[in-house]
Design an enzyme around this catalytic site. Structure first.
Site, PDB file in Angstrom:
ATOM      1  N   GLY A  14       0.837  -1.207   0.000  1.00 16.50           N
ATOM      2  CA  GLY A  14       0.000   0.000   0.000  1.00 16.50           C
ATOM      3  C   GLY A  14       0.866   1.249   0.000  1.00 16.50           C
ATOM      4  NE  ARG A  75      -1.159  -4.771  -0.151  1.00 17.43           N
ATOM      5  CZ  ARG A  75      -1.947  -3.704  -0.017  1.00 17.43           C
ATOM      6  NH1 ARG A  75      -2.861  -3.443  -0.933  1.00 17.43           N
ATOM      7  NH2 ARG A  75      -1.858  -2.906   1.020  1.00 17.43           N
ATOM      8  CG  ASP A 106       4.006  -6.885   7.833  1.00 18.01           C
ATOM      9  OD1 ASP A 106       3.274  -6.589   6.868  1.00 18.01           O
ATOM     10  OD2 ASP A 106       3.586  -7.372   8.897  1.00 18.01           O
ATOM     11  CB  THR A 128       2.779   0.631   6.147  1.00 16.02           C
ATOM     12  OG1 THR A 128       1.401   0.441   6.539  1.00 16.02           O
ATOM     13  CG2 THR A 128       3.647   0.243   7.326  1.00 16.02           C
ATOM     14  CG  ASP A 130      -1.632  -0.282   8.078  1.00 14.43           C
ATOM     15  OD1 ASP A 130      -2.506   0.580   7.914  1.00 14.43           O
ATOM     16  OD2 ASP A 130      -1.495  -1.268   7.316  1.00 14.43           O
ATOM     17  CG  ASP A 132       1.199  -2.987  10.255  1.00 16.54           C
ATOM     18  OD1 ASP A 132       2.079  -2.376   9.608  1.00 16.54           O
ATOM     19  OD2 ASP A 132       0.381  -3.741   9.705  1.00 16.54           O
ATOM     20  NE  ARG A 174      -1.469  -5.030   7.197  1.00 25.07           N
ATOM     21  CZ  ARG A 174      -0.418  -5.811   7.096  1.00 25.07           C
ATOM     22  NH1 ARG A 174      -0.472  -6.819   6.266  1.00 25.07           N
ATOM     23  NH2 ARG A 174       0.673  -5.597   7.761  1.00 25.07           N
TER      24      ARG A 174
HETATM   25  O1  F6P Z   1      -1.511  -1.294   4.699  1.00 25.73           O
HETATM   26  C1  F6P Z   1      -2.140  -0.110   4.327  1.00 25.73           C
HETATM   27  C2  F6P Z   1      -3.617  -0.329   4.154  1.00 25.73           C
HETATM   28  O2  F6P Z   1      -4.204   0.913   3.803  1.00 25.73           O
HETATM   29  C3  F6P Z   1      -4.343  -0.939   5.348  1.00 25.73           C
HETATM   30  O3  F6P Z   1      -4.629  -0.002   6.355  1.00 25.73           O
HETATM   31  C4  F6P Z   1      -5.565  -1.520   4.686  1.00 25.73           C
HETATM   32  O4  F6P Z   1      -6.053  -2.616   5.427  1.00 25.73           O
HETATM   33  C5  F6P Z   1      -5.056  -1.955   3.342  1.00 25.73           C
HETATM   34  O5  F6P Z   1      -3.852  -1.245   3.106  1.00 25.73           O
HETATM   35  C6  F6P Z   1      -6.012  -1.706   2.198  1.00 25.73           C
HETATM   36  O6  F6P Z   1      -5.447  -2.227   1.043  1.00 25.73           O
HETATM   37  P1  F6P Z   1      -5.977  -1.932  -0.430  1.00 25.73           P
HETATM   38  O7  F6P Z   1      -5.519  -0.560  -0.833  1.00 25.73           O
HETATM   39  O8  F6P Z   1      -5.352  -2.995  -1.251  1.00 25.73           O
HETATM   40  O9  F6P Z   1      -7.473  -1.989  -0.373  1.00 25.73           O
END
Ligand code: F6P
Length: 324
Positions: A14, A75, A106, A128, A130, A132, A174
């Site tokens: 992300g 990803r 991660d 990120t 998050d 996390d 997340r």
């Molecule tokens: O890791 C960043 C994040 O925005 C999280 O907070 C969330 O769960 C996820 O990515 C959403 O991913 P996507 O943009 O693939 O919907």
């Protein structure tokens, strides 16, 4: 161990505000120390496909203030396979890449670890919203996301007061509640629901709202982390049905990932980019850049991946005490 001459830099997973500041720092620090720096587009997919171009000081001009990532991100499912990793390694050889700087979360660190096992030298930078990643106190994009959420809470509170409502805000993170617990404090929430803690709707949400109303409150804020089962819509419905106070759910979503990075994200990203390049200059192999006791340090990648961090209990209790 061969000397590093050419560094490839990519962003993965992300996107997060401040990734551009990190790219800029890697490129300019790299050039400063005499490395050739190649930009790899769309994360590990770009490495597999050879979507790679040489970076100059000018190619990272005018980006420090921009959200997102100029290199784009992905990803990559293919990179999780042996075939993808082997293709990436061959492409790295074609472009003469001796070391990779991977900016991401991660999941990206795991990808970096996998290609390091095939002989690639990697340095990871935490990016990120998050916050996390177990090995570091800080991740690029986190501060900007917190401020974006705070701005939304303040705006929603205006209308919640006017209608005497309860706002239930679902925030990203997340499986982690770092964003949620911090904005519950900065936004003066009545309750926060976190993935790290089991919650009881009666005791943890309905009771503080009803008691608050009895003390004269005119609006209410409940923060729900996205990793919580039940989520904002169901919780808002339950609040309306059980308290008679109209509740509205707002899912903030991807607005939390965009926007111009804060000063803190720009400075941290710049420091981490420089550190990544210095680690390579000093012969470091397979390292991660992290913040420990407020200092920018480097750690072993495998050790870093095994580290865990817990949501600080004192933040959870602070949020509760001040919600009175
Ligand atoms: O890791 C960043 C994040 O925005 C999280 O907070 C969330 O769960 C996820 O990515 C959403 O991913 P996507 O943009 O693939 O919907």
């Amino acid at each position: 161990m061969s000397e590093v001459k050419t560094i490839g830099v990519l962003t993965s997973g992300g996107d997060a505000p401040g990734m551009n500041a990190a790219i800029r720092s890697v490129v300019r620090s790299g050039l400063y120390y005499g490395f050739k720096v190649l930009g790899i587009r769309k994360g590990f997919n770009g490495l597999i496909n050879g979507d790679i171009e040489e970076m100059t000081a000018r190619s990272v001009g005018d980006i420090i203030q921009k959200g997102g990532t100029i290199l784009q991100t992905a990803r990559s499912a293919l990179f999780k396979t042996e075939e993808g990793l082997n293709k990436a390694m061959s492409m790295a050889k074609v472009f003469g890449i001796d070391a990779l700087v991977v900016i991401g979360g991660d999941g990206s660190y795991k990808g970096a670890r996998d290609i390091s096992k095939l002989g690639m030298n990697v340095v990871c930078i935490p990016g990120t919203i998050d916050n996390d990643i177990g090995c570091t106190e800080y991740t690029i994009g986190y501060d900007t996301a917190l401020n974006t959420v705070q701005d939304a809470i303040d705006k929603i509170r205006d209308t919640a007061y006017s209608h005497e409502r309860c706002s239930v805000l679902e925030v990203m993170g997340r499986h982690a509640g770092y964003i949620a617990v911090n904005v519950s404090i900065s936004g003066g929430a009545e309750a926060v629901i976190l993935p790290e803690k089991p919650f009881d709707l009666e005791k943890d949400v309905l009771k503080p709202i009803i008691e608050g109303r009895n003390r004269g409150k005119r609006n209410y804020t409940v923060i729900v982390a996205e990793g919580v089962e039940g989520k904002a819509i169901e919780i808002a419905k339950a609040i309306t049905e059980r308290t008679g106070i109209e509740a509205r759910a707002t899912i903030l979503g991807h607005i939390q990932r965009g926007g111009s990075p804060t000063v803190q994200d720009r400075v941290m990203a710049s420091m981490m980019g420089l550190k990544a390049v210095e680690v390579l200059k000093e012969g470091g192999r397979n390292r991660v850049i992290a913040v420990k006791n407020s200092a920018v340090v480097d750690l072993d990648l495998d050790e870093a991946l095994a580290m865990k961090k817990a949501l600080p209990e004192e933040l959870i209790s602070l949020s509760k005490i001040l919600s009175l």
